[in-house]
Design a protein around this motif. Sequence first.
Motif, PDB file in Angstrom:
ATOM      1  N   ARG A  11       3.606 -10.750 -10.566  1.00  0.00           N
ATOM      2  CA  ARG A  11       2.321 -10.054 -10.653  1.00  0.00           C
ATOM      3  C   ARG A  11       2.338  -9.008 -11.757  1.00  0.00           C
ATOM      4  N   ARG A  58      -2.473  -9.054  -3.130  1.00  0.00           N
ATOM      5  CA  ARG A  58      -3.436  -9.029  -4.239  1.00  0.00           C
ATOM      6  C   ARG A  58      -2.780  -9.461  -5.544  1.00  0.00           C
ATOM      7  N   ARG A  59      -3.537 -10.223  -6.311  1.00  0.00           N
ATOM      8  CA  ARG A  59      -3.189 -10.606  -7.680  1.00  0.00           C
ATOM      9  C   ARG A  59      -1.843 -11.344  -7.776  1.00  0.00           C
TER      10      ARG A  59
END
Length: 702
Positions: free
Chosen positions: A326, A373-374
């Motif tokens: 990430r 997330r992401r």
Amino acid sequence: MSELAGRADANARRRTGSWRRIATLRRLLLSLFVVGQTLVACYFLLWVLPYHGGTLVELGLLGLFFLLYMWIAVGFWTGVFGFVLRLAGGDRHSLLKQHTAEVLDATPLAKTAIIMPIYHEPVHWTLSGLKAVYQDLERSGHLDQFEFHIISDSRDPNVWLEEQATWFRLCRELGAEGRLFYRRRRVNLNFKSGNVADFLRRWGQRYRYMVVLDADSLLSADTIVRMVQLMERSPKVGILQTAPSIINGQSLFARIQQFSNRLYSTLFATGLAAIQMGDAAFWGHNAIIRIEPFMAHCGLRKLRGFGLFRGPIMSHDFVEAAYMGRAGFEVWLEPGLSNSFEESPPTLSDELSRDNRWSKGNLQHLWILLFGRRLRLAHRMALLNGVMAYVASPLWLGFLILTTVEAVQMTVASIDYFPEGHQGLFPLWPEWRPEWALGLALSTLSLLFIPKFLAVLDAVIHGTASQFGGVFRLFVSVLTEIVVSVLLAPVRMMAHSRYVLGALLNLSLTWAGQNRTQETGWREAFLTHLPGMLVAAGWSAFAWSINPMFFLWSLPVAVPLIIAAPTSVFLSRVRCGQLLRNWGLLVIPEEQVSVQVLDDARFARGNCGSEPVLTAVEEAVVRPSLNRLHQALARNVRLARREKLLVPLVEHCLTNGPGSLSRSELSQLFRDRQSLAELHHRAWESAPDSYWGRRIATFGQH
């Protein structure tokens, strides 16, 4: 200089874009094969089912079959990819092949920490392995760029006092003062990841890289040096993971695990690395990590969900790889880095005890998979694969239950010509197609077994079959491994289903205690496997009462469960494992060709001397040199706390011996410098017939 830096960044971006395009194409191809094959299999299943998916039970069977078949197909095509790539000479896009050997050899090394997190491990055995790695690096001439850190979370004073004494002895033997360090955390937070994080907060700025070892890990100096050189040549790589081989198997169970890992992982690791490329997973050990981005981006917050999904992350490695990705850094698996080793549990009971812990950590990844997330899609798929490693078992169990329900409905209940959605003039006629069912079963088995024989063919093609005992013995070894795998699959299914259910309900369930003898006793085996044996026997009897054909269909699952206890005992026997080894079966290349780091580890572990007559706690009090060492590593407790707490404990220990104190009380005593000094002096002044007088007399005789 700025122009050179700009060119380097541009080259890195081009390389990243290039491998990402290749990885995308490979993943699309894999998805096409997997999904296409699964849909065809589901079509056949629809025609095998009597109502062709026209009932809720059959729809449930179809859904479970889709998930299980797809998961098996992923493994099958990964192995096939690996076989094809090895036929072509290897993956030319792998990280190792992006640089020539000459360029890598000319690459200077950077300061690197080799860390070994430990928690209540066999001390002499564990640190002897680290000693072998140290000696191998010393022989290579590259030792100056490496420092070693033993980072302990042990809580038992008899363990951590022995750790301190063994570390000090190693420093003296190796001349490693100032290069081999020991630190024990007094507050054990967040498991192994918390231990590593504490090390990085204290000393991370001192190094560019860290090589992470488990207690059973061994890495050769050539491999470690090459890992550092690859990291130096690839500034966007955050984690480089090797593919460890299992070694030192003694029991029949361990030797089968060792053989299958060594033979099959060549294909699977090659295929997996080719599909994942720079989005690979981190397995927590036998890997090198770029410290700066790891510290900046891979801190693990506690989960904020409910039950199992609340609190510290227990299985940290896949999550750290996902966070590294990430942040824009690459994670590579490099099967071409040889001489990376670990060990497997010696018995089935040990493996299931380990899986009980691992299942909880892997199931926690569901929360990160859904709410992280992401994260890159490839890392989400890696998390999903880790979840499926355990969830597949209850899915298989559910499939068997629904199959039983279907059999009962077709045998006991009257035929329903108008199931859900069929009314009036449009009845649904049940059909039986046993030849299609047999073909579907054989196709499923082929997904499991074809990669194993491809591995045999790969060994023959590349001339390594002789290192597995020759072609004939290699083939017999594979057949032996297949038979044992078939026997153990239902046992693992029942155990993993129980673990998954207990984890999701946030229950504390245990399957079996840790076995230290490397052999399983009959009583332990029957107590462990009795529930599964009773369930399987009852299921088979029920199947016979319904339909003899259904009874025969149940046998491949029921029989292994019924004989699970004798199977577990037989597989745990070291004598059986050594007998097959003497016959040239289940052997691996590392048992045929000498590897220096393995030889050094075996020699050091075998050279442990006589059994100590005093415990580590007693030696810390009685032996003058060790008492001074432990004093140097202890601290001075505040006077008020010592008077209130430690002084009574000192008196109690002197009067009644350390066995009269709890582990926590002993830890408090032996962390205090003055208490250690007082215990030593007064023990030596004690009467000959007192507890410490007798301990000193024993010490004097040895």
